[in-house]
Design an enzyme around this catalytic site. Structure first.
Site, PDB file in Angstrom:
ATOM      1  N   GLU A 151       0.961  -1.144  -0.011  1.00  0.00           N
ATOM      2  CA  GLU A 151       0.077   0.156  -0.119  1.00  0.00           C
ATOM      3  C   GLU A 151       0.821   1.330  -0.005  1.00  0.00           C
ATOM      4  O   GLU A 151       0.579   2.367  -0.731  1.00  0.00           O
ATOM      5  CB  GLU A 151      -1.020   0.106   1.323  1.00  0.00           C
ATOM      6  CG  GLU A 151      -1.823  -1.188   1.197  1.00  0.00           C
ATOM      7  CD  GLU A 151      -3.117  -1.092   0.291  1.00  0.00           C
ATOM      8  OE1 GLU A 151      -3.018  -0.083  -0.508  1.00  0.00           O
ATOM      9  OE2 GLU A 151      -3.891  -2.070   0.127  1.00  0.00           O
ATOM     10  N   ARG A 188       0.650   3.696  -3.120  1.00  0.00           N
ATOM     11  CA  ARG A 188      -0.184   5.105  -2.890  1.00  0.00           C
ATOM     12  C   ARG A 188       0.921   6.140  -2.821  1.00  0.00           C
ATOM     13  O   ARG A 188       0.865   7.175  -3.326  1.00  0.00           O
ATOM     14  CB  ARG A 188      -1.280   4.955  -1.659  1.00  0.00           C
ATOM     15  CG  ARG A 188      -2.013   3.960  -2.048  1.00  0.00           C
ATOM     16  CD  ARG A 188      -3.015   3.827  -0.996  1.00  0.00           C
ATOM     17  NE  ARG A 188      -3.918   2.604  -0.981  1.00  0.00           N
ATOM     18  CZ  ARG A 188      -5.023   2.435  -0.755  1.00  0.00           C
ATOM     19  NH1 ARG A 188      -5.918   3.454  -0.560  1.00  0.00           N
ATOM     20  NH2 ARG A 188      -5.679   1.257  -0.710  1.00  0.00           N
ATOM     21  N   GLU A 248     -12.083  -0.293 -10.623  1.00  0.00           N
ATOM     22  CA  GLU A 248     -11.502  -1.480 -11.755  1.00  0.00           C
ATOM     23  C   GLU A 248     -12.512  -1.523 -12.873  1.00  0.00           C
ATOM     24  O   GLU A 248     -11.694  -1.573 -14.040  1.00  0.00           O
ATOM     25  CB  GLU A 248     -11.536  -2.962 -11.032  1.00  0.00           C
ATOM     26  CG  GLU A 248     -10.124  -3.104 -10.018  1.00  0.00           C
ATOM     27  CD  GLU A 248     -10.609  -2.377  -8.530  1.00  0.00           C
ATOM     28  OE1 GLU A 248     -11.622  -2.370  -8.402  1.00  0.00           O
ATOM     29  OE2 GLU A 248      -9.606  -2.336  -7.934  1.00  0.00           O
ATOM     30  N   ASP A 281      -3.980 -10.117  -8.660  1.00  0.00           N
ATOM     31  CA  ASP A 281      -4.274  -9.209  -9.782  1.00  0.00           C
ATOM     32  C   ASP A 281      -3.351  -8.455 -10.185  1.00  0.00           C
ATOM     33  O   ASP A 281      -2.681  -8.633 -11.498  1.00  0.00           O
ATOM     34  CB  ASP A 281      -5.420  -8.151  -9.283  1.00  0.00           C
ATOM     35  CG  ASP A 281      -5.353  -7.680  -7.800  1.00  0.00           C
ATOM     36  OD1 ASP A 281      -4.222  -7.826  -7.177  1.00  0.00           O
ATOM     37  OD2 ASP A 281      -6.349  -7.031  -7.425  1.00  0.00           O
TER      38      ASP A 281
HETATM   39  C1  DMJ Z   1      -6.530   0.037  -5.233  1.00  0.00           C
HETATM   40  O1  DMJ Z   1      -5.709   0.318  -3.973  1.00  0.00           O
HETATM   41  C2  DMJ Z   1      -5.501  -0.563  -6.209  1.00  0.00           C
HETATM   42  O2  DMJ Z   1      -6.121  -0.626  -7.518  1.00  0.00           O
HETATM   43  C3  DMJ Z   1      -5.235  -2.060  -5.807  1.00  0.00           C
HETATM   44  O3  DMJ Z   1      -4.496  -2.597  -7.165  1.00  0.00           O
HETATM   45  C4  DMJ Z   1      -6.556  -2.831  -5.598  1.00  0.00           C
HETATM   46  N1  DMJ Z   1      -7.299  -2.169  -5.071  1.00  0.00           N
HETATM   47  C5  DMJ Z   1      -7.464  -0.729  -4.857  1.00  0.00           C
HETATM   48  C6  DMJ Z   1      -8.762  -0.301  -5.701  1.00  0.00           C
HETATM   49  O4  DMJ Z   1      -9.884  -1.092  -5.601  1.00  0.00           O
END
Ligand code: DMJ
Length: 623
Positions: free
Chosen positions: A246, A250, A511, A379
């Site tokens: 995270e 971010r 997404e 993912d």
């Molecule tokens: C985001 O923080 C990023 O896209 C991450 O890869 C997956 N989840 C959240 C949004 O849903």
């Protein structure tokens, strides 16, 4: 001449008694230990140290062989870190002892074998220090496009203005009620800290996540407030524990983008300071980082919920883009080495049916469970493979090979067609399919779309079709509020529907809209803009409250119940992708930029141009 038998000396061997032999052996082994130990104290026994010391220590030494200015910074960091290490160690002693033993048992060898060699690392070292003007001159387009990406037709432009207004509303309320906290709680009108970004650590996630969105939308007063907060209040010296993933997507991603878009040195300095603090997470026998790190002490550990102390594929596999840029800006190869090492291990280990399971032990380097998912836990690992290739100006052949190999395995094992004709990505548990798709997996429409053109020629159209089908399925899941559930199923007669109460929530995730944006840019099929507009209206109708936007608990009822959280990714991703959807393609053109998984744009690295000493002739970007 007759040798006289000495008293106490046996006739066997050299004529020593057993007890004397023992003493002699003891002495000998002592001597050997002493010599061996001396290697570690003799000055400059570098070659020998490289053989005997662990990779980690070597890394630190290499790292410190950097330009003087950087070394000064490093020294300050190291001594500060040492001080903090003395006073802070939040990790339970038992866990540490067990892990230390595990690591000794496995030994440093695994990491030594897997770590990129010095000669390889030389190839990732920048030729010269990064210069912002040079970088700008290597862009094909102006990052903000011509006329700030304003669309030609009035209807699209109106929609874009609406999205900008939503951003301003979200931001103003965050500023008013939660300034400096991580996220806004729009119902209770206060701030939220959470522990993803550091229990008592990093703050201002919504500020960092919003910098680039505010900037591209031309919300300059708001951007300046955000910048000032970074200048005066972003404290990277906290002892908080944080998710490596995270913080990377971010904070590192957000600061990198802010720097590349604006050229403000402040962002560059901050991101390099932060990047350095993340390095200790990689100090494991395999070099696979653990999920949680204490930014103050550098101690790291695995998530308590992760199977058998494992690291998560989507976490350690979602560092590559940002770390390559940290190397780019710092001129230090260490960041690229860390992520190349991860890739090297992944290439080396056996993959069931060519698939990448979600859990891996950072100690043994083996998969811990055979759960494969394109949604949560897996993912963005796949996303970063194709984006690494694109971001390298299509030079990173290894990433390309891994991506298309993974996609082939996904198609062979996970991609399914429902009885109603919807294409979806199931989850795989040791060979058994779970016919469920998470909202998170909906990013894959966009991912497969942007990778379509670089696939094998005979597969290109197929990939574009697959991308469109997945995006269509995800759109189908958006009903009846026109917002989508966290997970939807395709079994027991369900067609893209959440069958469990616990899957019915929507937390302002991006997404599906992300895939609309990419598919729009790739095909210009107007339906993607229409679908995006449906989402805008639904957000306005169901998620907007008096003081911000909130997630909702059940997308199947129009009598909505709000979850009281304005996620920082709503500002960073959802609203940015919507804005781009209603802008011209030259705003953050895909010819120049890739978006990290939090939608922070990172520039394609054009080595040939960046290393070209001549002055740029054709500087279209800076016009
Ligand atoms: C985001 O923080 C990023 O896209 C991450 O890869 C997956 N989840 C959240 C949004 O849903």
């Amino acid at each position: 001449m007759v040798f006289r038998k000495l008293p106490g000396v046996s006739a066997s061997g050299m004529g020593l008694r057993l007890s004397q032999k023992f003493v002699f052996l003891l002495f000998l082994s002592g001597l050997v230990t002493l010599c061996f130990g001396a290697l570690f104290f003799l000055p400059d026994s570098v070659r020998l140290k490289r053989i005997f010391l662990s990779k980690t220590e070597n890394d630190v030494k290499e790292h410190l062989k950097r330009p003087v200015k950087e070394q000064e910074h490093s020294r300050a960091m190291v001594s500060a870190k040492a001080d903090r290490l003395k006073s802070v160690n939040r990790k339970p002693a038992v866990t540490q002892a067990v892990e230390a033993t595990e690591e000794r048992l496995v030994g440093g060898k695994a990491q030594e074998e897997l770590t990129v060699s010095r000669s390889e690392s030389a190839s990732v070292r920048s030729v010269d220090t990064f210069t912002y003007n040079k970088f700008k001159s290597c862009l094909i387009k102006n990052p903000l496009g011509s006329d700030s990406g304003k669309a030609a037709d009035p209807k699209t432009n109106e929609r874009r203005e609406k999205v900008k207004e939503m951003m301003k509303f979200s931001w103003d309320n965050y500023k008013r009620y939660a300034w400096g906290k991580n996220e806004l709680r729009p119902l209770t009108k206060n701030g939220h800290i959470g522990n993803m970004f550091g229990k008592c650590g990093l703050r201002g996630a919504s500020i960092i996540d919003s910098l680039d969105t505010l900037y591209i939308m031309g919300l300059m007063d708001e951007y300046n407030d955000a910048k000032e907060w970074v200048q005066t209040s972003l404290d990277l010296n906290s002892n908080g524990e944080a998710s490596l993933f995270e913080v990377n997507i971010r904070y590192v991603g957000g600061l990198l983008s802010a720097y590349y878009l604006t050229g403000e040195e402040l962002f560059k300095n901050k991101v390099l300071e932060l990047g350095e603090k993340l390095l200790p997470a990689f100090n494991t026998p395999t070099g696979i980082p653990r999920g949680v790190i204490n930014l103050g002490s550098g101690t790291s550990w695995s998530w308590g919920w992760a199977s058998a102390g494992s690291s998560i594929l989507a976490e350690f596999g979602t560092l590559h883009l940002e770390f390559v840029h940290l190397t780019e800006l710092s001129n230090s190869p260490i960041y690229t080495e860390k992520v190349m090492n991860i890739r090297k291990l992944l290439n080396k280990i056996e993959k069931p049916h060519g698939l990448y399971p979600n859990f891996l032990s950072p100690v043994s380097g083996n998969w811990v469970q055979h759960h494969v998912s394109i949604g949560g836990l897996g993912d963005s690992f796949y996303e970063y493979l194709i984006k690494s290739y694109l971001m390298s100006d299509k030079k990173d052949e290894d990433a390309k090979k891994m991506y298309y190999g993974a996609l082939e395995a996904i198609e062979a094992n996970l991609v399914q067609k429902s009885p109603g004709g919807l294409t979806y990505m199931a989850e795989w548990r040791g060979g058994i399919l779970d016919h469920k798709m998470g909202h998170l997996a909906c990013f894959s429409g966009g991912m497969i779309g942007i990778g379509a053109d670089d696939g094998a020629p005979e597969k290109r159209q197929h990939y574009l079709d697959l991308a469109a089908e997945i995006t269509h399925t995800c759109h189908e899941s958006y009903t009846p509020t026109k917002l989508g559930p966290e997970a939807f199923r395709f079994d027991g007669g369900a067609e893209a529907t959440a069958t469990r109460l616990s899957d019915r929530y929507y937390i302002l995730r991006p997404e599906v809209i992300e895939s609309y944006m990419y598919m729009w840019r790739l095909t210009h099929d107007p339906k993607y803009r229409e679908w995006g507009w449906e989402a805008v209206e639904a957000l306005e109708q169901h998620c907007k409250v008096e003081s911000g936007f909130s997630g909702i608990r059940d997308v199947y009822t129009t009598m909505v119940s709000h979850d009281n959280m304005q996620q920082s990714f709503f500002l960073s991703e959802t609203l940015k992708y919507l804005y781009l959807l209603f802008s011209d393609d030259d705003l953050l053109s895909l010819e120049d930029w890739v978006f990290n998984t939090e939608a922070h744009p990172l520039p394609i690295i054009r080595k040939n141009c960046l290393q070209d000493q001549g002055s740029p002739q054709d500087n279209t970007a800076s016009e």
